[in-house]
Scaffold this motif. Structure first.
Motif, PDB file in Angstrom:
ATOM      1  N   HIS B  61       0.831  -1.202   0.000  1.00  0.00           N
ATOM      2  CA  HIS B  61       0.000   0.000   0.000  1.00  0.00           C
ATOM      3  C   HIS B  61       0.868   1.256   0.000  1.00  0.00           C
ATOM      4  N   CYS B  62       1.950   1.190   0.751  1.00  0.00           N
ATOM      5  CA  CYS B  62       2.886   2.309   0.791  1.00  0.00           C
ATOM      6  C   CYS B  62       3.529   2.501  -0.587  1.00  0.00           C
ATOM      7  N   LEU B  63       3.947   1.403  -1.176  1.00  0.00           N
ATOM      8  CA  LEU B  63       4.557   1.455  -2.512  1.00  0.00           C
ATOM      9  C   LEU B  63       3.605   2.083  -3.515  1.00  0.00           C
ATOM     10  N   LEU B  64       2.370   1.627  -3.522  1.00  0.00           N
ATOM     11  CA  LEU B  64       1.386   2.141  -4.473  1.00  0.00           C
ATOM     12  C   LEU B  64       1.154   3.629  -4.258  1.00  0.00           C
ATOM     13  N   THR B  65       1.184   4.032  -2.989  1.00  0.00           N
ATOM     14  CA  THR B  65       1.004   5.454  -2.693  1.00  0.00           C
ATOM     15  C   THR B  65       2.145   6.277  -3.290  1.00  0.00           C
ATOM     16  N   ILE B  66       3.360   5.788  -3.105  1.00  0.00           N
ATOM     17  CA  ILE B  66       4.517   6.477  -3.675  1.00  0.00           C
ATOM     18  C   ILE B  66       4.364   6.596  -5.187  1.00  0.00           C
ATOM     19  N   MET B  67       3.946   5.511  -5.798  1.00  0.00           N
ATOM     20  CA  MET B  67       3.795   5.507  -7.253  1.00  0.00           C
ATOM     21  C   MET B  67       2.724   6.510  -7.698  1.00  0.00           C
ATOM     22  N   ARG B  68       1.613   6.502  -7.000  1.00  0.00           N
ATOM     23  CA  ARG B  68       0.544   7.424  -7.371  1.00  0.00           C
ATOM     24  C   ARG B  68       0.992   8.872  -7.240  1.00  0.00           C
ATOM     25  N   LEU B  69       1.666   9.174  -6.136  1.00  0.00           N
ATOM     26  CA  LEU B  69       2.118  10.555  -5.920  1.00  0.00           C
ATOM     27  C   LEU B  69       3.051  10.988  -7.049  1.00  0.00           C
ATOM     28  N   GLU B  70       3.932  10.086  -7.447  1.00  0.00           N
ATOM     29  CA  GLU B  70       4.873  10.430  -8.497  1.00  0.00           C
ATOM     30  C   GLU B  70       4.155  10.643  -9.831  1.00  0.00           C
ATOM     31  N   LEU B  71       3.169   9.819 -10.098  1.00  0.00           N
ATOM     32  CA  LEU B  71       2.398   9.977 -11.331  1.00  0.00           C
ATOM     33  C   LEU B  71       1.657  11.308 -11.335  1.00  0.00           C
ATOM     34  N   GLN B  72       1.101  11.638 -10.166  1.00  0.00           N
ATOM     35  CA  GLN B  72       0.394  12.904 -10.044  1.00  0.00           C
ATOM     36  C   GLN B  72       1.344  14.061 -10.359  1.00  0.00           C
ATOM     37  N   ARG B  73       2.533  13.979  -9.784  1.00  0.00           N
ATOM     38  CA  ARG B  73       3.538  15.006 -10.001  1.00  0.00           C
ATOM     39  C   ARG B  73       3.892  15.110 -11.491  1.00  0.00           C
ATOM     40  N   SER B  74       4.110  13.968 -12.121  1.00  0.00           N
ATOM     41  CA  SER B  74       4.471  13.955 -13.536  1.00  0.00           C
ATOM     42  C   SER B  74       3.410  14.637 -14.383  1.00  0.00           C
ATOM     43  N   HIS B  75       2.174  14.279 -14.105  1.00  0.00           N
ATOM     44  CA  HIS B  75       1.081  14.848 -14.884  1.00  0.00           C
ATOM     45  C   HIS B  75       0.996  16.357 -14.668  1.00  0.00           C
ATOM     46  N   ASP B  76       1.057  16.772 -13.408  1.00  0.00           N
ATOM     47  CA  ASP B  76       0.970  18.196 -13.094  1.00  0.00           C
ATOM     48  C   ASP B  76       2.100  18.973 -13.780  1.00  0.00           C
ATOM     49  N   LYS B  77       3.280  18.398 -13.717  1.00  0.00           N
ATOM     50  CA  LYS B  77       4.438  19.072 -14.280  1.00  0.00           C
ATOM     51  C   LYS B  77       4.314  19.213 -15.793  1.00  0.00           C
ATOM     52  N   PHE B  78       3.832  18.151 -16.433  1.00  0.00           N
ATOM     53  CA  PHE B  78       3.627  18.204 -17.886  1.00  0.00           C
ATOM     54  C   PHE B  78       2.651  19.323 -18.223  1.00  0.00           C
TER      55      PHE B  78
END
Lengths: 208, 208
Positions: B61-78
């Motif tokens: 669950h922690c891993l998935l959270t990290i992944m989601r946060l990073e994806l969110q960041r990537s999308h926002d940054k794009f």
DNA sequence: ACCTGAGCCAAATTCAATTCAGTTTGGATG
DNA sequence: CATCCAAACTGAATTGAATTTGGCTCAGGT
């Protein structure tokens, strides 16, 4: 420090090693390595779970073996495909086409390989695992050199503009193998179509 | 079916959630998810192992959270990087540059994300894990759409030759993220150099 | 002074991977 | 044929990391 090609165990006539590898590729490729129970592989082969340890030191040892075999295949195929092609652009095209000329089983093996590339960085605890890891690591470098050399050849020959061949080689390779993360034989896009697009993309990346 | 952005838990003043995430990123990124003991993360944060379960349902669950946060960041940054760039080629360049404008911490998160992308395919057993997985899955599609749309825009505008935008988008993205498999901040090649080469490669891939 | 919930922990449990201590089997050997 | 032996196999423990259980503690609100 010569590259030591691992000697495949004798194929004892009663050996189920090949069957185990095949079953493991199916399971690991479809269900994922972590998600598949080692005992499930045993069932599929029709033996008890502990019999697996007669052939592999651990679940991970089996995984590493699958990865090494696939790397060996990739390297061999590249070599064969580009051997007698003089023109760098044509050699590049041939190499890309060869990379996508694979069976469904090999698609699974590529997926497994990509999904667990990170295993090759750290050292392993047990002997045979570590041997497979080192062999696989070496093959990765070989494959990277395959592509880099192709670019170097093309550059020095004036067919490609001069760029960092190391970096560009890694990128081309990265582009090619990135496909295995999402491609499914059952999906909407035939592999041939993917291959053609990537082939073009690689040529443009390198040769423009 | 609207995309349901997960509500980040309230930041209770004594909460160690952020500290756990940070420690987990370090451990998972450097040692690898499987190889790091969940209890090690607890130690680093300075709490007992079972206290982790107050914040995360499981290691995964922690891993998935990290992944989601990073994806969110990537999308926002794009989105931010391309928002006010009219010219498609310049927008593409800006997007690639943004993709490599990251901190060391974010490099680790990208590595983690890439190494465990396969987790997003199968469903998860527990509620909160599955919620994170679905959210992450959705963000992956969003990011893919980001890139594809950029290409579609460029093609319809005549800046890029017409090609399968879906496939080409996935390929560009694949090329860009493939870097995170091997790049190390401590390595010989500075990220800026990598970024420049990839930027050029993407433009050639798409625009030639 | 008391109640509540976030935050925490030690001890017990679980479950897949692995080890242990042998048992079978088929082919080679004398 | 009888014997041996290494490959192939097995059921019953063992291990170890993740997780569950059952409470404990402390700060803020009433």
């Amino acid at each position: 420090m010569m590259a030591t090609r691992i000697v495949e165990p004798e194929a004892g006539p009663r050996s189920k090693r090949a069957a185990i590898l095949a079953a493991a590729v199916d399971c690991f490729g479809e269900t994922g390595f972590e998600a598949t129970k080692w005992s499930t592989v045993a069932e599929r082969v029709g033996i008890g779970q502990t019999a697996l340890y007669h052939y592999f030191e651990s679940k991970t040892h089996c995984l590493l073996t699958i990865m090494r075999l696939e790397l060996q295949r990739s390297h061999d195929k590249f070599t064969e495909a580009t051997a007698d092609v003089a023109d760098p652009v044509e050699a590049l095209r041939a190499a890309v086409r060869a990379a996508y000329d694979v069976s469904d089983q090999e698609v699974l093996q590529m997926r497994i390989l990509q999904n667990h590339m990170d295993l090759l960085s750290g050292p392993r605890k047990s002997k045979r695992e570590e041997a497979e890891r080192v062999a696989a690591r070496q093959l990765v470098q070989l494959v990277e050199r395959d592509w880099t050399n192709l670019l170097v050849r093309g550059m020095s020959q004036g067919a490609f503009p001069l760029r960092d061949a190391q970096l560009l080689g890694a990128s081309v390779l990265g582009l090619i193998v990135s496909v295995w993360r999402w491609y499914r034989p059952s999906g909407p896009t035939p592999l041939s179509e993917v291959g053609e697009l990537i082939e073009g993309a690689c040529v443009r990346m390198v040769a423009t």
